[in-house]
Design an enzyme around this catalytic site. Structure first.
Site, PDB file in Angstrom:
ATOM      1  N   ARG A 234      68.772 -30.312 -12.635  1.00 52.44           N
ATOM      2  CA  ARG A 234      67.331 -30.198 -12.479  1.00 52.44           C
ATOM      3  C   ARG A 234      66.904 -28.754 -12.714  1.00 52.44           C
ATOM      4  NH1 ARG A 234      66.959 -34.795 -13.143  1.00 52.44           N
ATOM      5  NH2 ARG A 234      65.858 -36.393 -11.936  1.00 52.44           N
ATOM      6  N   GLU A 263      57.977 -29.074 -17.262  1.00 50.85           N
ATOM      7  CA  GLU A 263      58.305 -30.002 -18.347  1.00 50.85           C
ATOM      8  C   GLU A 263      57.087 -30.839 -18.715  1.00 50.85           C
ATOM      9  OE1 GLU A 263      63.089 -30.636 -17.480  1.00 50.85           O
ATOM     10  OE2 GLU A 263      61.683 -32.236 -16.970  1.00 50.85           O
ATOM     11  N   HIS A 282      65.549 -32.086 -21.718  1.00 51.27           N
ATOM     12  CA  HIS A 282      65.887 -32.892 -20.537  1.00 51.27           C
ATOM     13  C   HIS A 282      66.378 -34.268 -21.001  1.00 51.27           C
ATOM     14  CE1 HIS A 282      64.982 -33.453 -15.980  1.00 51.27           C
ATOM     15  NE2 HIS A 282      66.143 -33.983 -16.337  1.00 51.27           N
TER      16      HIS A 282
END
Length: 322
Positions: A234, A263, A282
């Site tokens: 993360r 993000e 991601h």
């Protein structure tokens, strides 16, 4: 009356397979995921498949019909778990559906960084054949790697790194040392003390108050100048500002970063101006195969909840099951 499911992400073939077998479920995708929009509609749904949008206390308070919140993945730092627990609503994750996928991505980062994949590709296209001598690659065999977290992903990563003949160390205070030894790795009690000896550090732990910012300036300055940091967990577990500064000053050799604090990450992120970092959107847990599995598992958790046979192993807040 049919049960209704809100889906906060693309509807995958795995989701369609599970729900398609049920005549008592209807589902639809929401693309406008602001709190205000979800707030207006959540009261009409019996279940929700969560992507990465925040699932807040305000939303949960208005989820008067909600029986389950099913995460399409394994991370849940954007979900207010205490609010769900207070409301008696289980939060589920998809178990090992993308564990192999993330483990492979972490290994990919390590290989790509050690083998100078980005730099070699760029320079060879320019006709620079001498780059192989000017910027030599590394073997990863016999290199030392510290894995932070020995959960579903960490266990699978360790297996792959041991197979690559790496010297694997693991820090996870919540796992029995024997389990780490059995996997072919060495347990570490003080991970910060181990940093000066490591060639790679891989972050594979959840993001919480304990782990946020755990790798910052002091930790990177303790590492070798030839070492690499990899984060497939993360954003924010590795301090982005500290990482950018460390890479600029060549405190460490490089990094592989998949998640970011903000993000989608924007083009003006200062990390993107650096040559000694490899980034991805991601996507560590996103492949054709894992997307099918995650959708299938997320939908199955909902079906099982409706049928009164929810698997406790997939439930984060198990206290609501009593």
């Amino acid at each position: 009356m049919k049960k209704r499911v809100m889906i906060q992400m693309p509807i995958t073939a795995g989701i369609e397979r599970v729900f398609g077998e049920r005549g008592d479920i209807e589902y639809e995708r929401f693309t406008e995921l602001s709190e205000n929009n979800i707030l207006q509609h959540i009261g009409n749904y019996d279940a929700v498949i969560l992507g990465v949008a925040a699932f807040t206390p305000r939303i949960i308070e208005n989820a008067t019909r909600l029986k389950i919140a099913s995460r399409h993945g394994v991370g849940y730092d954007s979900v207010d778990v205490p609010a769900l627990t207070k409301a008696g609503i289980p939060l589920t994750v998809v178990g090992t559906a993308n564990s192999v996928t993330v483990a492979e991505h972490a290994l990919f980062f390590m290989l790509a960084l050690a083998k100078r994949a980005v730099q070699y590709d760029r320079e060879v296209r320019k006709g620079n054949w001498n780059i192989r001598f000017d910027l030599p690659a590394y073997d990863i065999a016999e290199k030392k790697v510290l894995i932070l977290g020995f959960g579903r992903i960490g266990r699978r990563l360790v297996k792959r790194l041991v197979a690559m003949d790496m010297d694997v160390y693991v820090y996870d205070p919540y796992v029995l040392r024997d389990a780490i030894f059995t996997a072919g790795a060495t347990p570490v009690v003080d991970w910060k003390a181990a940093l000066p000896d490591m060639d790679f550090v891989s972050v594979n732990c959840p993001k919480n108050a304990e782990t946020t910012g755990m790798i910052g300036t002091a930790e990177m300055e303790a590492m070798k100048k030839t070492a690499f940091v990899v984060n497939t967990a993360r954003g924010g577990i590795v301090d982005e500002a500290a990482l950018c500064d460390a890479l600029k000053r060549n405190v460490i050799a490089g990094a592989g970063i998949d998640p970011f604090v903000v993000e989608p990450a924007t083009a003006d992120n200062p990390l993107f101006k650096l040559d000694n970092i490899l980034v991805s959107p991601h996507s560590a847990g996103v492949t054709q195969e894992s997307m099918y599995r995650m959708g299938e598992w997320a939908a199955q958790n909902i079906v099982d909840c409706f049928d009164g046979k929810l698997n406790p192993d997939n439930v984060i807040n198990k206290e609501v099951l009593g």
